[in-house]
Design a protein around this motif. Structure first.
Motif, PDB file in Angstrom:
ATOM      1  N   GLN A 195      53.194  49.298  51.480  1.00  0.00           N
ATOM      2  CA  GLN A 195      54.128  50.169  52.195  1.00  0.00           C
ATOM      3  C   GLN A 195      54.188  49.833  53.683  1.00  0.00           C
ATOM      4  N   HIS A 196      53.126  49.199  54.203  1.00  0.00           N
ATOM      5  CA  HIS A 196      53.048  48.840  55.617  1.00  0.00           C
ATOM      6  C   HIS A 196      52.659  47.364  55.734  1.00  0.00           C
ATOM      7  N   PRO A 197      53.571  46.476  55.359  1.00  0.00           N
ATOM      8  CA  PRO A 197      53.229  45.050  55.333  1.00  0.00           C
ATOM      9  C   PRO A 197      52.973  44.490  56.733  1.00  0.00           C
ATOM     10  N   GLY A 198      52.228  43.401  56.745  1.00  0.00           N
ATOM     11  CA  GLY A 198      51.942  42.704  57.986  1.00  0.00           C
ATOM     12  C   GLY A 198      53.102  41.815  58.391  1.00  0.00           C
ATOM     13  N   PRO A 199      52.884  41.025  59.420  1.00  0.00           N
ATOM     14  CA  PRO A 199      53.963  40.203  59.963  1.00  0.00           C
ATOM     15  C   PRO A 199      54.401  39.038  59.076  1.00  0.00           C
ATOM     16  N   ASP A 200      53.509  38.588  58.177  1.00  0.00           N
ATOM     17  CA  ASP A 200      53.890  37.459  57.318  1.00  0.00           C
ATOM     18  C   ASP A 200      53.084  37.474  56.025  1.00  0.00           C
ATOM     19  N   SER A 201      53.455  36.584  55.106  1.00  0.00           N
ATOM     20  CA  SER A 201      52.811  36.570  53.784  1.00  0.00           C
ATOM     21  C   SER A 201      51.345  36.155  53.863  1.00  0.00           C
ATOM     22  N   THR A 202      50.988  35.324  54.814  1.00  0.00           N
ATOM     23  CA  THR A 202      49.593  34.916  54.964  1.00  0.00           C
ATOM     24  C   THR A 202      48.737  36.110  55.360  1.00  0.00           C
ATOM     25  N   HIS A 203      49.236  36.891  56.287  1.00  0.00           N
ATOM     26  CA  HIS A 203      48.521  38.098  56.707  1.00  0.00           C
ATOM     27  C   HIS A 203      48.390  39.079  55.548  1.00  0.00           C
ATOM     28  N   ASN A 204      49.466  39.252  54.799  1.00  0.00           N
ATOM     29  CA  ASN A 204      49.448  40.189  53.669  1.00  0.00           C
ATOM     30  C   ASN A 204      48.450  39.750  52.602  1.00  0.00           C
ATOM     31  N   ALA A 205      48.404  38.458  52.308  1.00  0.00           N
ATOM     32  CA  ALA A 205      47.454  37.942  51.314  1.00  0.00           C
ATOM     33  C   ALA A 205      46.023  38.145  51.787  1.00  0.00           C
ATOM     34  N   ALA A 206      45.768  37.915  53.068  1.00  0.00           N
ATOM     35  CA  ALA A 206      44.421  38.108  53.614  1.00  0.00           C
ATOM     36  C   ALA A 206      44.029  39.585  53.561  1.00  0.00           C
ATOM     37  N   ALA A 207      44.967  40.472  53.829  1.00  0.00           N
ATOM     38  CA  ALA A 207      44.695  41.912  53.773  1.00  0.00           C
ATOM     39  C   ALA A 207      44.370  42.347  52.346  1.00  0.00           C
ATOM     40  N   ARG A 208      45.127  41.838  51.370  1.00  0.00           N
ATOM     41  CA  ARG A 208      44.848  42.167  49.957  1.00  0.00           C
ATOM     42  C   ARG A 208      43.474  41.639  49.541  1.00  0.00           C
ATOM     43  N   ALA A 209      43.163  40.417  49.940  1.00  0.00           N
ATOM     44  CA  ALA A 209      41.853  39.834  49.603  1.00  0.00           C
ATOM     45  C   ALA A 209      40.729  40.645  50.230  1.00  0.00           C
ATOM     46  N   ALA A 210      40.941  41.141  51.444  1.00  0.00           N
ATOM     47  CA  ALA A 210      39.924  41.953  52.119  1.00  0.00           C
ATOM     48  C   ALA A 210      39.683  43.270  51.383  1.00  0.00           C
ATOM     49  N   VAL A 211      40.747  43.867  50.873  1.00  0.00           N
ATOM     50  CA  VAL A 211      40.610  45.112  50.097  1.00  0.00           C
ATOM     51  C   VAL A 211      39.728  44.863  48.873  1.00  0.00           C
ATOM     52  N   LEU A 212      40.047  43.814  48.119  1.00  0.00           N
ATOM     53  CA  LEU A 212      39.273  43.513  46.914  1.00  0.00           C
ATOM     54  C   LEU A 212      37.820  43.199  47.267  1.00  0.00           C
ATOM     55  N   GLN A 213      37.612  42.451  48.330  1.00  0.00           N
ATOM     56  CA  GLN A 213      36.250  42.103  48.728  1.00  0.00           C
ATOM     57  C   GLN A 213      35.453  43.352  49.106  1.00  0.00           C
TER      58      GLN A 213
END
Length: 110
Positions: free
Chosen positions: A45-63
Motif C-alpha cells: 500500500q506504501h511502495p518505495g521509490p523503485d522495484s529494487t527497494h520494494n524487493a529489499a523491503a519484502r525480503a527484510a519482512v520475511l527475514q
C-alpha cells in the motif's frame, strides 16, 4: 464426576483444535502468517521509490519473521485448502494491515 468428565472432554477438544489451528505448516503459525502478510500488505500500500527497494523491503519482512518465500508460499497453499480458516485469517490480516500504529519499516532500517 460428570463435571470432571465434561471438563476433560473440553480440554481434549480444545487441545486438538489448538494443535490443528496453531500451524499452517511446520514453523509457520497462524499468528506469524497474519503478521507477515499484514506487513507485506502495508508495504504494497506504501511502495518505495523503485522495484529494487520494494524487493529489499519484502525480503527484510520475511527475514525479521524468520521465513523464506517458499515457506510463505507453502503456508498459503495449505490455507487455500481450508476456506473457513482462510477467511478468518484474511480478516485478521486486513485488521492488522489497517493498523496505523504498525508502519512498514524501510529495508535496512533497525
Amino acid at each position: 464426576m460428570r463435571r470432571l468428565a465434561c471438563f476433560h472432554v473440553l480440554i481434549l477438544a480444545g487441545g486438538m483444535t489448538g494443535c490443528n489451528r496453531g500451524e499452517l505448516i511446520s514453523g509457520v503459525t497462524d499468528s506469524t502468517y497474519v503478521a507477515t502478510m499484514a506487513e507485506l500488505r502495508r508495504l504494497r500500500q506504501h511502495p518505495g521509490p523503485d522495484s529494487t527497494h520494494n524487493a529489499a523491503a519484502r525480503a527484510a519482512v520475511l527475514q525479521r519473521r524468520g521465513l523464506s518465500p517458499e515457506q510463505l508460499e507453502r503456508a498459503s497453499t495449505v490455507l487455500a485448502q481450508d476456506p473457513d480458516r482462510a477467511v478468518t485469517l484474511w480478516q485478521r490480516i486486513e485488521e492488522h494491515a489497517l493498523d496505523t500504529a504498525a508502519t512498514p519499516q524501510k529495508a535496512g532500517a533497525p
